[in-house]
Design a protein around this motif. Structure first.
Motif, PDB file in Angstrom:
ATOM      1  N   ASN A 221       0.775  -1.014  -0.019  1.00 53.38           N
ATOM      2  CA  ASN A 221       0.073  -0.147   0.399  1.00 53.38           C
ATOM      3  C   ASN A 221       0.868   1.078   0.016  1.00 53.38           C
ATOM      4  O   ASN A 221       0.491   2.328  -1.200  1.00 53.38           O
ATOM      5  CB  ASN A 221      -1.024  -0.290   1.214  1.00 53.38           C
TER       6      ASN A 221
ATOM      7  N   ARG B  31       2.280   1.407  -3.146  1.00 49.98           N
ATOM      8  CA  ARG B  31       1.277   2.277  -4.314  1.00 49.98           C
ATOM      9  C   ARG B  31       1.101   3.494  -4.127  1.00 49.98           C
ATOM     10  O   ARG B  31       0.839   3.943  -5.097  1.00 49.98           O
ATOM     11  CB  ARG B  31       0.279   1.247  -4.315  1.00 49.98           C
ATOM     12  N   ARG B  32       0.996   3.622  -2.783  1.00 50.99           N
ATOM     13  CA  ARG B  32       0.625   5.306  -2.810  1.00 50.99           C
ATOM     14  C   ARG B  32       2.001   6.370  -3.230  1.00 50.99           C
ATOM     15  O   ARG B  32       1.319   7.011  -3.158  1.00 50.99           O
ATOM     16  CB  ARG B  32       0.602   5.630  -0.989  1.00 50.99           C
TER      17      ARG B  32
ATOM     18  N   GLN C 200      -5.811   9.025  -3.698  1.00 48.60           N
ATOM     19  CA  GLN C 200      -5.081   7.926  -3.217  1.00 48.60           C
ATOM     20  C   GLN C 200      -7.323   6.430  -2.033  1.00 48.60           C
ATOM     21  O   GLN C 200      -6.836   5.781  -2.503  1.00 48.60           O
ATOM     22  CB  GLN C 200      -5.340   8.104  -1.949  1.00 48.60           C
TER      23      GLN C 200
ATOM     24  N   ALA D  35      -7.703   3.552  -3.676  1.00 46.35           N
ATOM     25  CA  ALA D  35      -8.477   2.143  -2.826  1.00 46.35           C
ATOM     26  C   ALA D  35      -9.680   1.855  -3.148  1.00 46.35           C
ATOM     27  O   ALA D  35     -10.032   0.266  -2.907  1.00 46.35           O
ATOM     28  CB  ALA D  35      -8.752   2.477  -1.485  1.00 46.35           C
TER      29      ALA D  35
END
Length: 170
Positions: A75, A78-79, A112, A116
């Motif tokens: 995560n 990815r961010r 973001q 998600a």
């Protein structure tokens, strides 16, 4: 909760924290190359453990921590990728059109959240939503491209829209 086999040890979160926090932070630091982010992700890993409802006894703490921390690492990366893409997009704008720092932060946070949301839905629902919203395709065109019925596209879109509603409430 299943009973442990004779001789098996179950660890409490407190015991795991005391015994494994340093190891976890070092493992994360090797993956990230920085101690600041490693400390944050180690902390987040233990917060996840504390927030887990009625969890099973933990028999292999390092394997368990590595699994939880790996998900947080993915995560995090990815961010970072999303933020890097956003910064590259902003760099291409003429200065007069560049958003303020506050607008940039809000837009990045929204990106973001949308990312998600998109990861939570079925891959075909995600594709249908993106084809509709970004490419402007009709449901018939989406159905042909995804090789599904228009009715299925409507279901996919309903799923994506429901997730968007949840996103607004967050």
């Amino acid at each position: 909760m299943p009973s442990l086999s004779p001789g098996a040890t179950a660890y409490t979160i407190e015991t795991i924290y005391r015994q494994e926090h340093g190891w976890l932070k070092a493992w994360l630091q090797r993956k990230l190359g920085t101690s600041n982010h490693a400390a944050d992700l180690a902390h987040d890993t233990f917060v996840r453990l504390l927030a887990a409802p009625g969890s099973e006894p933990i028999r292999e703490p390092r394997a368990f921590l590595r699994t939880v921390a790996h998900g947080l690492l993915v995560n995090h990366w990815r961010r970072q990728d999303l933020e890097r893409a956003w910064i590259e997009t902003l760099a291409q704008l003429p200065p007069a059109l560049a958003p303020s720092p506050e607008e940039r932060a809000m837009a990045l946070q929204t990106l973001q959240l949308v990312d998600a949301m998109l990861r939570r839905i079925n891959p075909k629902a995600r594709a249908a939503f993106l084809l509709s919203q970004l490419d402007g395709l009709t449901y018939a065109a989406i159905a042909a491209q995804l090789k599904v019925s228009e009715r299925m596209v409507k279901r996919y879109m309903a799923q994506a829209m429901f997730e968007c509603l949840l996103l607004e409430q967050a």
